[in-house]
Design a protein around this motif. Sequence first.
Motif, PDB file in Angstrom:
ATOM      1  N   ASN A  39      -5.023 -22.639  -0.805  1.00  0.00           N
ATOM      2  CA  ASN A  39      -4.004 -21.793  -1.434  1.00  0.00           C
ATOM      3  C   ASN A  39      -3.498 -20.721  -0.486  1.00  0.00           C
ATOM      4  N   VAL A  40      -4.425 -20.110   0.252  1.00  0.00           N
ATOM      5  CA  VAL A  40      -4.035 -19.053   1.186  1.00  0.00           C
ATOM      6  C   VAL A  40      -3.223 -19.627   2.339  1.00  0.00           C
TER       7      VAL A  40
ATOM      8  N   VAL B 161      -4.963 -17.621   9.303  1.00  0.00           N
ATOM      9  CA  VAL B 161      -3.791 -17.183   8.539  1.00  0.00           C
ATOM     10  C   VAL B 161      -3.281 -15.826   9.023  1.00  0.00           C
ATOM     11  N   GLU B 162      -4.143 -15.017   9.617  1.00  0.00           N
ATOM     12  CA  GLU B 162      -3.704 -13.714  10.107  1.00  0.00           C
ATOM     13  C   GLU B 162      -3.146 -13.780  11.528  1.00  0.00           C
TER      14      GLU B 162
ATOM     15  N   SER C  82      -3.882  -8.714   6.824  1.00  0.00           N
ATOM     16  CA  SER C  82      -2.991  -9.122   5.730  1.00  0.00           C
ATOM     17  C   SER C  82      -3.670 -10.004   4.696  1.00  0.00           C
ATOM     18  N   ARG C  83      -4.772 -10.656   5.075  1.00  0.00           N
ATOM     19  CA  ARG C  83      -5.458 -11.547   4.129  1.00  0.00           C
ATOM     20  C   ARG C  83      -6.928 -11.168   3.933  1.00  0.00           C
ATOM     21  N   GLY C  84      -7.294  -9.948   4.347  1.00  0.00           N
ATOM     22  CA  GLY C  84      -8.672  -9.487   4.192  1.00  0.00           C
ATOM     23  C   GLY C  84      -8.893  -8.759   2.881  1.00  0.00           C
ATOM     24  N   HIS C  85     -10.089  -8.175   2.737  1.00  0.00           N
ATOM     25  CA  HIS C  85     -10.440  -7.499   1.492  1.00  0.00           C
ATOM     26  C   HIS C  85      -9.518  -6.330   1.182  1.00  0.00           C
ATOM     27  N   ARG C  86      -9.054  -5.642   2.215  1.00  0.00           N
ATOM     28  CA  ARG C  86      -8.190  -4.486   1.993  1.00  0.00           C
ATOM     29  C   ARG C  86      -6.841  -4.879   1.371  1.00  0.00           C
TER      30      ARG C  86
END
Length: 402
Positions: free
Chosen positions: A289-290, A328-329, A305-309
């Motif tokens: 999905n990501v 993805v980042e 951009s795709r981490g926990h933050r």
Amino acid sequence: MRDKCIKKYIYLIYPLAVFIYFLHLFFSSVRTGVALTFVLALGAVGICVLGYFTVRTTEDKIFTVYLLYNLISGVWCVYYGMPVSVFLGEVSTTALPMVFYYAGRGFDDTEAEGFYHSFILAALFMGGIGAVLNIWAPQFYLDFSYDNSFISVADAQTARVRMESLIGSGAMGCFAAYSMCASAFFLTKKDRKKRITGIVYMLLSLLFTFMANQRSAMFSVILMLVFFNIVVFHTENGLHKRYLWIETAAIAAFLAGIFIFAREIFDKFWIRLASIPSGFGERTGFWVNVVNRTHNIWLGDGLGSRGHRAAEYQQYIVADGGLVKLYVEMGLIGTSLIIFVVSLVYIKSIKKLNKVIAEIAIITSAILMSIGSNVLEIELCAPIVYMALGRAVKKLNEVDIT
């Protein structure tokens, strides 16, 4: 005198980090992330002052481009909708530790030994505190663990499922696993006392890795034990084969003893290890999905951009899967850069594993654990990985020259 003080500070970075987390146990006002970032930033400045920042080899040049690429990716990270704070937060936990690559490039054998000693002792201290608190389970520690989201219920039974120590079981398992790998640095030394020290370090690190009860960490150390035996017993100057049989018998006897006299403990770890394939399968759907929602497959979506933050700002993040998060980042361009560096290290080390056994073990463990966990964004654990990468580059190129 100045350089000596800076080196000693770099040696003390991990003990200082553990001290920060220890203070946090008693003073909730201590902001561990901010304090640790400050400690690492001072270390990064020291690395630059020492003149360790180098771009001599192909690996240096590509890694430096990769580091810069991480920083530049903040432009499109913000462009694709992430606040600057998300990017800057990820810089502190993911990009800042990369500077320790250059410490590995600059340290000689004696200096690397000092750093490894400090790192391992810090990891064992964290594990020792965790073991005491896990067994004792005082209420103040249960409350601390609950407040920091390590456990869901503040009771002893819940806390003893995994050893959380002061940093959570995920970070503790990673910390202890890297410590076990770093212990191999001492196994190849001619000095008998150093080899014995390495064995003690390794056994304690193994214990704390399994107490943390993290699948990826346990799986990694088991594979690294096999790797150590292949290298140590099958090199030109390897140990006599009878030691292999002694070790095999000791491991078999230990496992048999656990199976017979502590079956619950044996089953606990066996069930966790056996669940690795199912755990991998559970995450693949999220990863797909990501990946399918990546804005730019070539550039990536930018660091953080795709981490926990980023969870507060978008639905699809990579909570567990560092390699997918990297892709993805950083996109195909950024991912290819770091793959190229690591591939060069592996290729050059094929016939020289005994020279970089600890470093290859740390790097490989980081890759293995990154399949299912975001270990490279754990600010406490990431610096040792990049330090090991830099040191491997240094040792392998020194051998090539001589």
